[in-house]
Design an enzyme around this catalytic site. Structure first.
Site, short mmCIF file in Angstrom:
data_model
loop_
_atom_site.label_atom_id
_atom_site.label_comp_id
_atom_site.label_asym_id
_atom_site.label_seq_id
_atom_site.Cartn_x
_atom_site.Cartn_y
_atom_site.Cartn_z
N HIS A 74 -1.95 -17.40 7.65
CA HIS A 74 -2.26 -18.52 6.51
C HIS A 74 -2.57 -19.91 7.27
O HIS A 74 -1.85 -19.94 8.03
CB HIS A 74 -1.33 -18.46 5.48
CG HIS A 74 -1.21 -17.28 4.65
ND1 HIS A 74 -2.09 -16.87 3.72
CD2 HIS A 74 -0.33 -16.38 4.63
CE1 HIS A 74 -1.70 -15.84 3.12
NE2 HIS A 74 -0.68 -15.29 3.68
N HIS A 133 -0.87 -11.00 9.42
CA HIS A 133 -1.75 -11.61 8.78
C HIS A 133 -1.45 -13.03 8.73
O HIS A 133 -0.38 -13.39 8.78
CB HIS A 133 -2.33 -11.10 7.43
CG HIS A 133 -1.52 -11.49 6.43
ND1 HIS A 133 -0.27 -10.68 6.14
CD2 HIS A 133 -1.30 -12.47 5.22
CE1 HIS A 133 0.38 -11.20 4.93
NE2 HIS A 133 -0.16 -12.43 4.47
N CYS A 190 -0.41 -7.62 2.42
CA CYS A 190 0.53 -8.58 2.89
C CYS A 190 1.55 -7.74 3.89
O CYS A 190 2.36 -8.55 4.45
CB CYS A 190 1.14 -9.36 1.89
SG CYS A 190 -0.03 -10.53 1.17
N HIS A 249 2.60 -13.73 9.34
CA HIS A 249 3.63 -13.12 8.71
C HIS A 249 3.22 -11.69 8.42
O HIS A 249 2.07 -11.64 8.22
CB HIS A 249 4.12 -13.98 7.74
CG HIS A 249 3.56 -14.12 6.48
ND1 HIS A 249 4.23 -14.44 5.33
CD2 HIS A 249 2.31 -13.90 5.99
CE1 HIS A 249 3.31 -14.69 4.35
NE2 HIS A 249 2.11 -14.19 4.77
N ASP A 271 4.23 -23.70 13.53
CA ASP A 271 2.66 -23.85 13.73
C ASP A 271 2.26 -22.75 14.96
O ASP A 271 2.93 -22.74 16.01
CB ASP A 271 2.15 -25.39 14.21
CG ASP A 271 0.63 -25.30 14.11
OD1 ASP A 271 0.07 -24.75 13.26
OD2 ASP A 271 0.04 -26.23 15.10
N HIS A 272 1.34 -21.92 14.60
CA HIS A 272 0.64 -20.83 15.52
C HIS A 272 1.81 -19.94 15.99
O HIS A 272 2.24 -19.61 17.13
CB HIS A 272 0.09 -21.67 16.80
CG HIS A 272 -1.26 -22.09 16.43
ND1 HIS A 272 -1.50 -23.40 15.92
CD2 HIS A 272 -2.37 -21.71 16.30
CE1 HIS A 272 -2.74 -23.59 15.67
NE2 HIS A 272 -3.35 -22.65 15.83
N GLU A 313 0.04 -21.61 0.24
CA GLU A 313 -0.31 -20.58 1.33
C GLU A 313 -1.78 -20.41 1.20
O GLU A 313 -2.37 -19.81 2.29
CB GLU A 313 0.23 -19.19 0.73
CG GLU A 313 0.30 -18.11 1.38
CD GLU A 313 1.15 -17.07 1.06
OE1 GLU A 313 2.27 -16.67 1.74
OE2 GLU A 313 0.87 -16.19 0.17
#
Length: 140
Positions: free
Chosen positions: A45, A43, A37, A18, A83-84, A128
């Protein structure tokens, strides 16, 4: 007679990228507020999700909620969706909403809330990082 409430928990993981950014702000203001960020290349998490469901124990099954069913809801509504993924680019939920941990937790809550019995209380805890996490809704 006081009702006996029990909380059950289910953990899940998803990885997502994100960028925290407010389009109406200048680049300098976004960098000042969001620092790393706000990286224009995004980037990621490794999120850890803890879903807490509280309710009365069913006299027949002995469950507050069948954890297999809860797991299926989490997998279908959250993991398969996020996810991903790049949350900013790949999801409808964050096309216009800044994907902060706070906002992600609220969206996850709404998605799961729609799928479980309204008699059950629901709380989301989203990590996070190992040290940064949010809860929604806030316990009273």
């Amino acid at each position: 007679m006081t009702k006996e409430l029990v909380s059950v928990f289910r953990k899940a993981h998803f990885n997502a990228a994100h960028r925290l950014n407010v389009p109406a702000w200048s680049e300098a203001e976004n960098i000042r507020v969001f620092d790393k960020c706000n990286n224009s290349n995004f980037h990621g998490h490794n999120y850890e999700l803890v879903v807490k469901v509280t309710g009365e124990v069913d006299a027949t099954t002995g469950f507050v909620i069948d954890l297999k069913i809860l797991n299926n809801i989490i997998q279908q509504e959250i993991v398969a969706r996020f996810d991903h993924r790049n949350l900013n680019l790949d999801t409808q939920e964050f096309k216009e909403l800044n994907p902060t941990a706070e906002n992600i937790a609220i969206i996850i809550y709404r998605l799961i809330r729609a799928k479980i019995d309204s008699n059950l209380d629901l709380q989301i805890r989203l990590y996070e990082t190992e040290r940064n996490f949010v809860e929604y809704p806030v316990s009273k």
